[in-house]
Design an enzyme around this catalytic site. Structure first.
Site, PDB file in Angstrom:
ATOM      1  CB  ALA A 193     -22.245 -19.114   1.384  1.00 53.67           C
ATOM      2  CD  GLU A 204     -22.010 -19.713  -6.627  1.00 54.78           C
ATOM      3  OE1 GLU A 204     -22.156 -19.562  -5.404  1.00 54.78           O
ATOM      4  OE2 GLU A 204     -21.574 -20.761  -7.134  1.00 54.78           O
ATOM      5  CD  GLU A 212     -17.397 -19.490  -4.567  1.00 53.30           C
ATOM      6  OE1 GLU A 212     -16.558 -18.919  -5.300  1.00 53.30           O
ATOM      7  OE2 GLU A 212     -18.612 -19.283  -4.658  1.00 53.30           O
ATOM      8  N   GLY A 250     -21.282 -16.880  -3.297  1.00 50.84           N
ATOM      9  CA  GLY A 250     -22.728 -17.051  -3.442  1.00 50.84           C
ATOM     10  C   GLY A 250     -23.432 -15.751  -3.834  1.00 50.84           C
TER      11      GLY A 250
HETATM   12  N1  DAK Z   1     -20.046 -14.612   5.685  1.00 47.30           N
HETATM   13  C1  DAK Z   1     -20.241 -14.195   6.948  1.00 47.30           C
HETATM   14  N2  DAK Z   1     -19.856 -13.003   7.388  1.00 47.30           N
HETATM   15  C2  DAK Z   1     -19.225 -12.214   6.513  1.00 47.30           C
HETATM   16  C3  DAK Z   1     -18.974 -12.584   5.161  1.00 47.30           C
HETATM   17  C4  DAK Z   1     -19.431 -13.863   4.756  1.00 47.30           C
HETATM   18  N3  DAK Z   1     -19.311 -14.305   3.494  1.00 47.30           N
HETATM   19  N4  DAK Z   1     -18.318 -11.565   4.558  1.00 47.30           N
HETATM   20  C5  DAK Z   1     -18.175 -10.591   5.494  1.00 47.30           C
HETATM   21  N5  DAK Z   1     -18.726 -10.972   6.654  1.00 47.30           N
HETATM   22  C6  DAK Z   1     -18.796 -10.229   7.911  1.00 47.30           C
HETATM   23  C7  DAK Z   1     -17.423 -10.120   8.564  1.00 47.30           C
HETATM   24  O1  DAK Z   1     -17.148 -11.277   9.320  1.00 47.30           O
HETATM   25  C8  DAK Z   1     -17.632  -8.893   9.450  1.00 47.30           C
HETATM   26  O2  DAK Z   1     -18.403  -9.254  10.562  1.00 47.30           O
HETATM   27  P1  DAK Z   1     -18.021  -8.742  12.051  1.00 47.30           P
HETATM   28  O3  DAK Z   1     -16.656  -9.265  12.271  1.00 47.30           O
HETATM   29  O4  DAK Z   1     -18.054  -7.235  11.917  1.00 47.30           O
HETATM   30  O5  DAK Z   1     -19.063  -9.304  12.936  1.00 47.30           O
HETATM   31  C9  DAK Z   1     -18.502  -8.008   8.560  1.00 47.30           C
HETATM   32  O6  DAK Z   1     -19.152  -8.893   7.637  1.00 47.30           O
HETATM   33  C10 DAK Z   1     -17.723  -6.979   7.772  1.00 47.30           C
HETATM   34  O7  DAK Z   1     -16.726  -7.679   7.022  1.00 47.30           O
HETATM   35  P2  DAK Z   1     -15.172  -7.239   7.050  1.00 47.30           P
HETATM   36  O8  DAK Z   1     -14.819  -6.648   8.359  1.00 47.30           O
HETATM   37  O9  DAK Z   1     -14.396  -8.399   6.574  1.00 47.30           O
HETATM   38  O10 DAK Z   1     -15.196  -6.085   5.955  1.00 47.30           O
HETATM   39  P3  DAK Z   1     -13.984  -5.626   5.038  1.00 47.30           P
HETATM   40  O11 DAK Z   1     -14.426  -4.373   4.382  1.00 47.30           O
HETATM   41  O12 DAK Z   1     -12.681  -5.604   5.802  1.00 47.30           O
HETATM   42  O13 DAK Z   1     -13.818  -6.766   3.931  1.00 47.30           O
HETATM   43  C11 DAK Z   1     -14.640  -8.344   2.259  1.00 47.30           C
HETATM   44  C12 DAK Z   1     -14.864  -7.001   2.983  1.00 47.30           C
HETATM   45  C13 DAK Z   1     -15.886  -8.622   1.395  1.00 47.30           C
HETATM   46  C14 DAK Z   1     -13.422  -8.243   1.351  1.00 47.30           C
HETATM   47  C15 DAK Z   1     -14.414  -9.479   3.307  1.00 47.30           C
HETATM   48  O14 DAK Z   1     -15.465  -9.392   4.269  1.00 47.30           O
HETATM   49  C16 DAK Z   1     -14.446 -10.838   2.708  1.00 47.30           C
HETATM   50  O15 DAK Z   1     -13.482 -11.258   2.072  1.00 47.30           O
HETATM   51  N6  DAK Z   1     -15.541 -11.562   2.951  1.00 47.30           N
HETATM   52  C17 DAK Z   1     -15.673 -12.941   2.518  1.00 47.30           C
HETATM   53  C18 DAK Z   1     -15.985 -12.991   1.047  1.00 47.30           C
HETATM   54  C19 DAK Z   1     -16.051 -14.409   0.541  1.00 47.30           C
HETATM   55  O16 DAK Z   1     -15.034 -15.147   0.589  1.00 47.30           O
HETATM   56  N7  DAK Z   1     -17.180 -14.773   0.062  1.00 47.30           N
HETATM   57  C20 DAK Z   1     -17.413 -16.117  -0.461  1.00 47.30           C
HETATM   58  C21 DAK Z   1     -17.958 -16.952   0.625  1.00 47.30           C
HETATM   59  S1  DAK Z   1     -18.027 -18.642   0.107  1.00 47.30           S
HETATM   60  C22 DAK Z   1     -22.977 -23.953  -1.032  1.00 47.30           C
HETATM   61  C23 DAK Z   1     -22.924 -23.397  -2.226  1.00 47.30           C
HETATM   62  C24 DAK Z   1     -22.310 -22.203  -2.379  1.00 47.30           C
HETATM   63  C25 DAK Z   1     -21.681 -21.603  -1.333  1.00 47.30           C
HETATM   64  C26 DAK Z   1     -21.769 -22.169  -0.122  1.00 47.30           C
HETATM   65  C27 DAK Z   1     -22.417 -23.326   0.045  1.00 47.30           C
HETATM   66  N8  DAK Z   1     -23.579 -25.212  -0.846  1.00 47.30           N
HETATM   67  C28 DAK Z   1     -23.837 -26.023  -2.071  1.00 47.30           C
HETATM   68  C29 DAK Z   1     -23.980 -25.627   0.429  1.00 47.30           C
HETATM   69  C30 DAK Z   1     -21.008 -20.349  -1.538  1.00 47.30           C
HETATM   70  C31 DAK Z   1     -19.868 -20.110  -0.901  1.00 47.30           C
HETATM   71  C32 DAK Z   1     -19.461 -18.749  -0.684  1.00 47.30           C
HETATM   72  O17 DAK Z   1     -20.130 -17.799  -0.993  1.00 47.30           O
END
Ligand code: DAK
Length: 250
Positions: free
Chosen positions: A63, A111, A131, A108
């Site tokens: 997400a 998922e 998450e 997500g």
């Molecule tokens: N969202 C937005 N931007 C993201 C992102 C994300 N999930 N993941 C990466 N990016 C963006 C980074 O901010 C960066 O953008 P800029 O700063 O360059 O503008 C760009 O993508 C490159 O990322 P990194 O610079 O961080 O790249 P690295 O190689 O250093 O690291 C990484 C890669 C995948 C390890 C890291 O980016 C990371 O940890 N990302 C977050 C992963 C994460 O935690 N994903 C889970 C998100 S929570 C819902 C139901 C479900 C959900 C939500 C709502 N509802 C019922 C409403 C689900 C929740 C999730 O998915």
């Protein structure tokens, strides 16, 4: 379409999430585009769908955290509903959907892959449900679909720790069907999809429904459903033609 690319290769359709600069994170706009595409694919003559992410780094990093950090409860509700709607559509669409996991599939993103029928991954793929590190539980069916695919102990391990696992570990727990080198992931996935597309789409579609329904039904109910679905196959011209062509093969 701004965030999704759609390519047709005969009866195989590939949907690519096209936000490489944000590791294909899924905002509400991405989810809205998914609905448009899936509604078209529900009706058209395509037989197999592939979902992947643009670039070599990510299937989807989940997400959109930037988007989530800015919204209030009204948009959060829309986002939650849309996400579930997309994943349920993928699960219910009457044709196989294959996730070609070409890198990170987190939160997500994982998922989304879990809602697909088959998961192929590149050797550099990393999957996980991080998450809890953000103070939320999985919210697009992660707790429920992961449980059904890998069992409660493995699902709890992944969800409680938020750890990322590589493609080989994902295969060993049944989360991923097969691993390919990054450079052949898409060609291998397409070739598999073309093989599936050669089969009766009615029979494949009804089999998908049976396996999905069977996961939540008693064995007795599942077997009953199979009997009536099997009988329904005898209403199709295709079944008649395929059996006749087998008998005439020599
Ligand atoms: N969202 C937005 N931007 C993201 C992102 C994300 N999930 N993941 C990466 N990016 C963006 C980074 O901010 C960066 O953008 P800029 O700063 O360059 O503008 C760009 O993508 C490159 O990322 P990194 O610079 O961080 O790249 P690295 O190689 O250093 O690291 C990484 C890669 C995948 C390890 C890291 O980016 C990371 O940890 N990302 C977050 C992963 C994460 O935690 N994903 C889970 C998100 S929570 C819902 C139901 C479900 C959900 C939500 C709502 N509802 C019922 C409403 C689900 C929740 C999730 O998915």
């Amino acid at each position: 379409m701004k965030y999704l690319k759609m390519e047709r290769d005969g009866e195989v359709v590939q949907i690519t999430i096209d936000r490489e600069d944000k590791l294909n994170a899924m905002s509400l706009d991405v989810m809205n585009e998914f609905i448009t595409v899936l509604e078209e694919l529900e009706k058209d003559s395509s037989k197999v769908i592939i979902i992947t992410g643009e670039g070599k780094k990510a299937f989807s990093a989940g997400a959109d955290i930037e988007y989530m950090s800015k919204i209030g409860p009204t948009d959060a509700e829309k986002y939650a509903l849309r996400g579930h709607e997309v994943l349920n559509k993928i699960e219910k669409i009457g044709k196989p959907v294959i996730a070609a996991i070409n890198g990170y599939a987190l939160g997500g993103g994982c998922e989304l892959a879990l809602s697909c029928d088959i998961r192929f991954a590149s050797a550099n793929a990393q999957l996980g449900q991080p998450e809890v590190t953000l103070g939320i539980c999985p919210g697009w069916g992660g707790t429920q679909r992961l449980l059904r695919i890998v069992g409660p102990a493995r699902a709890k391990d992944l969800i409680f720790s938020g750890r990322r696992i590589g493609a080989e570990e994902a295969v060993s727990m049944g989360l991923v069907n097969k691993v390919f080198p990054p450079e052949t992931l898409i060609s291998e996935t397409r070739s598999y999809a073309r093989e599936v597309a050669k089969n009766s789409n009615f029979a494949v579609g009804i089999s998908k429904m049976l396996v999905n329904k069977g996961m939540d039904a008693s064995l007795e109910t599942g077997l009953k459903l199979e009997i009536y679905s099997w009988a329904l196959c005898f209403s199709t011209k295709e079944r008649e033609e395929r059996m006749a062509s087998f008998l005439k093969r020599k």
